[in-house]
Design a protein around this motif. Structure first.
Motif, mmCIF file in Angstrom:
data_model
loop_
_atom_site.group_PDB
_atom_site.id
_atom_site.type_symbol
_atom_site.label_atom_id
_atom_site.label_comp_id
_atom_site.label_asym_id
_atom_site.label_seq_id
_atom_site.Cartn_x
_atom_site.Cartn_y
_atom_site.Cartn_z
ATOM 1 N N GLN A 68 0.729 -1.164 0.129
ATOM 2 C CA GLN A 68 -0.061 0.134 -0.092
ATOM 3 C C GLN A 68 0.960 1.451 -0.041
ATOM 4 O OE1 GLN A 68 -3.050 -1.074 -0.680
ATOM 5 N NE2 GLN A 68 -3.900 -0.211 1.047
ATOM 6 N N ARG A 69 0.388 2.240 -0.755
ATOM 7 C CA ARG A 69 1.067 3.309 -0.658
ATOM 8 C C ARG A 69 0.533 4.843 -0.021
ATOM 9 N NH1 ARG A 69 3.538 3.957 -6.815
ATOM 10 N NH2 ARG A 69 5.054 2.343 -6.769
ATOM 11 N N PRO A 70 1.132 5.242 0.944
ATOM 12 C CA PRO A 70 0.536 6.311 1.893
ATOM 13 C C PRO A 70 0.447 7.648 1.011
ATOM 14 C CG PRO A 70 2.720 6.015 2.729
ATOM 15 C CD PRO A 70 2.413 4.947 1.548
ATOM 16 N N GLY A 71 -0.543 8.529 1.370
ATOM 17 C CA GLY A 71 -0.580 9.670 0.633
ATOM 18 C C GLY A 71 -0.505 10.874 1.779
ATOM 19 N N LEU A 72 -0.424 11.927 1.408
ATOM 20 C CA LEU A 72 -0.463 13.071 2.396
ATOM 21 C C LEU A 72 -1.655 13.065 3.435
ATOM 22 C CD1 LEU A 72 0.962 15.816 3.364
ATOM 23 C CD2 LEU A 72 -0.871 17.013 1.717
ATOM 24 N N GLY A 73 -2.723 12.672 3.016
ATOM 25 C CA GLY A 73 -3.675 12.394 3.846
ATOM 26 C C GLY A 73 -3.540 11.173 5.236
ATOM 27 N N THR A 74 -2.658 10.423 4.448
ATOM 28 C CA THR A 74 -2.402 8.965 5.451
ATOM 29 C C THR A 74 -1.678 9.622 6.593
ATOM 30 O OG1 THR A 74 -2.319 7.675 3.346
ATOM 31 C CG2 THR A 74 -1.488 6.685 5.314
ATOM 32 N N VAL A 75 -0.623 10.025 6.225
ATOM 33 C CA VAL A 75 0.664 10.736 7.067
ATOM 34 C C VAL A 75 0.053 11.779 8.070
ATOM 35 C CG1 VAL A 75 2.796 11.798 7.385
ATOM 36 C CG2 VAL A 75 2.421 10.142 5.528
ATOM 37 N N SER A 76 -0.865 12.690 7.689
ATOM 38 C CA SER A 76 -1.355 13.791 8.358
ATOM 39 C C SER A 76 -2.293 13.161 9.320
ATOM 40 C CB SER A 76 -2.125 14.730 7.498
ATOM 41 O OG SER A 76 -1.497 15.359 6.404
ATOM 42 N N ASN A 77 -3.132 11.951 8.924
ATOM 43 C CA ASN A 77 -4.074 11.246 9.897
ATOM 44 C C ASN A 77 -3.460 10.651 11.103
ATOM 45 O OD1 ASN A 77 -5.318 8.690 10.866
ATOM 46 N ND2 ASN A 77 -6.808 9.321 9.106
ATOM 47 N N VAL A 78 -2.255 10.433 10.804
ATOM 48 C CA VAL A 78 -1.206 9.686 11.926
ATOM 49 C C VAL A 78 -1.179 10.861 12.876
ATOM 50 C CG1 VAL A 78 0.739 8.916 12.594
ATOM 51 C CG2 VAL A 78 -0.412 8.007 10.663
ATOM 52 N N ILE A 79 -0.689 11.977 12.647
ATOM 53 C CA ILE A 79 -0.476 13.216 13.271
ATOM 54 C C ILE A 79 -1.607 14.022 14.069
ATOM 55 C CG2 ILE A 79 1.062 15.200 13.547
ATOM 56 C CD1 ILE A 79 2.686 13.871 11.281
ATOM 57 N N VAL A 80 -2.250 14.299 13.118
ATOM 58 C CA VAL A 80 -3.505 15.412 13.325
ATOM 59 C C VAL A 80 -4.546 15.111 14.371
ATOM 60 C CG1 VAL A 80 -5.170 17.024 12.672
ATOM 61 C CG2 VAL A 80 -2.986 16.805 11.224
ATOM 62 N N ILE A 81 -4.886 13.804 14.155
ATOM 63 C CA ILE A 81 -5.892 13.210 14.958
ATOM 64 C C ILE A 81 -5.525 12.846 16.361
ATOM 65 C CG2 ILE A 81 -7.509 11.445 15.421
ATOM 66 C CD1 ILE A 81 -7.626 11.200 11.880
ATOM 67 N N GLY A 82 -4.677 12.385 16.394
ATOM 68 C CA GLY A 82 -4.015 12.419 17.915
ATOM 69 C C GLY A 82 -3.785 13.660 18.519
ATOM 70 N N VAL A 83 -3.071 14.429 18.047
ATOM 71 C CA VAL A 83 -2.921 15.757 18.757
ATOM 72 C C VAL A 83 -4.176 16.393 19.081
ATOM 73 C CG1 VAL A 83 -1.943 17.874 18.319
ATOM 74 C CG2 VAL A 83 -0.577 15.751 17.520
ATOM 75 N N ALA A 84 -5.213 16.416 18.049
ATOM 76 C CA ALA A 84 -6.544 16.995 18.552
ATOM 77 C C ALA A 84 -7.020 16.395 19.896
ATOM 78 C CB ALA A 84 -7.387 17.061 17.079
ATOM 79 N N ILE A 85 -7.163 15.006 19.992
ATOM 80 C CA ILE A 85 -7.652 14.471 20.982
ATOM 81 C C ILE A 85 -6.806 14.601 22.137
ATOM 82 C CG2 ILE A 85 -7.730 12.069 22.069
ATOM 83 C CD1 ILE A 85 -8.525 10.893 19.184
ATOM 84 N N GLU A 86 -5.471 14.595 22.296
ATOM 85 C CA GLU A 86 -4.743 14.801 23.244
ATOM 86 C C GLU A 86 -5.080 16.366 23.825
ATOM 87 O OE1 GLU A 86 -2.381 13.528 26.258
ATOM 88 O OE2 GLU A 86 -3.240 12.329 24.576
ATOM 89 N N ILE A 87 -5.283 17.227 23.008
ATOM 90 C CA ILE A 87 -5.551 18.522 23.483
ATOM 91 C C ILE A 87 -7.002 18.677 23.992
ATOM 92 C CG2 ILE A 87 -5.969 20.986 22.495
ATOM 93 C CD1 ILE A 87 -4.022 20.588 20.447
ATOM 94 N N MET A 88 -7.998 17.919 23.414
ATOM 95 C CA MET A 88 -9.177 18.102 23.948
ATOM 96 C C MET A 88 -9.498 17.551 25.283
ATOM 97 S SD MET A 88 -11.599 19.479 21.927
ATOM 98 C CE MET A 88 -13.271 18.559 22.622
ATOM 99 N N LEU A 89 -8.858 16.122 25.456
ATOM 100 C CA LEU A 89 -8.673 15.448 26.732
ATOM 101 C C LEU A 89 -7.818 16.441 27.877
ATOM 102 C CD1 LEU A 89 -8.040 11.729 25.599
ATOM 103 C CD2 LEU A 89 -10.346 13.141 26.042
ATOM 104 N N ALA A 90 -7.001 17.144 27.486
ATOM 105 C CA ALA A 90 -6.245 17.886 28.417
ATOM 106 C C ALA A 90 -7.199 19.069 28.870
ATOM 107 C CB ALA A 90 -4.842 18.490 28.020
ATOM 108 N N LEU A 91 -8.002 19.538 28.011
ATOM 109 C CA LEU A 91 -8.822 20.816 28.339
ATOM 110 C C LEU A 91 -10.119 20.342 29.075
ATOM 111 C CD1 LEU A 91 -8.616 22.779 25.074
ATOM 112 C CD2 LEU A 91 -7.561 23.189 26.843
#
Length: 197
Positions: A68-91
């Motif tokens: 399988q070949r990752p795209g920009l969305g694939t790599v961004s998915n790995v980073i952005v979703i987790g960071v958004a969750i971490e911020i929300m759970l901290a707030l």
């Protein structure tokens, strides 16, 4: 067109993280992958959002033998979703009143469907978990069987690690398919038609 697709991709990924956080904060049961992420967090002390990033990166490694070949969305998915969750759970703290819990659950599931349509519809590549599913299905397996098998394995592992399983898990399981069926086509960016000479 590119700017619109990028805005839709990153808006969708942030919304996916926020919506996943609402489900986590409701305390009524998580989607299967977040049962795993939360279980890993409870066992290690590393934040749930960071586990979303770590597991996403590990799942990407499984793409290699599947070619399988990752795209920009694939790599961004790995980073952005987790960071958004971490911020929300901290707030925000987990809800304790039933009315608030139900509101968070319903909002989280519906917004998760919208977010799925947005980031997939931007056409920058699937998320790591979706790519694993399509990669395995491409080897001659039923996509329904592959998806169900992955979700059940993740859910079981997460439950054994102490992740929250409950009515929210069931609501998510029966709702996300129909919601994605509506929102993925609604947000899919069409290629512009070639202009006549």
């Amino acid at each position: 067109m590119l700017a619109r697709r990028l805005a839709q991709l990153y808006g969708g990924l942030v919304l996916y993280g926020v919506s996943g956080s609402l489900i986590l904060l409701c305390g009524l049961g998580n989607d299967p992958w977040d049962v795993l992420h939360q279980g890993l967090s409870r066992q290690t002390g590393i934040g749930t959002g960071w586990w979303v990033c770590i597991v996403g990166a590990l799942v990407l490694l499984l793409w290699i033998p599947l070619k399988q070949r990752p795209g920009l969305g694939t790599v961004s998915n790995v980073i952005v979703i987790g960071v958004a969750i971490e911020i929300m759970l901290a707030l925000f703290d987990q809800a304790s009143e039933l009315g608030v819990q139900v509101a968070l659950l319903v909002s989280g599931v519906v917004l998760n469907g919208v977010a799925t349509g947005m980031y997939i519809g931007a056409r920058f590549g699937p998320g790591p978990r979706d790519g694993l599913m399509t990669g395995l299905a491409a080897r001659g397996h039923s996509i329904r069987v592959v998806r169900t098998g992955i979700e059940l394995a993740v859910l079981l592992a997460g439950a054994l690690l102490g992740g929250t399983v409950g009515i929210g898990t069931l609501v998510y399981a029966v709702s996300i398919g129909p919601l994605a069926h509506v929102f993925v086509p609604a947000f899919t960016v069409r290629s512009p038609l070639p202009q006549p000479a």
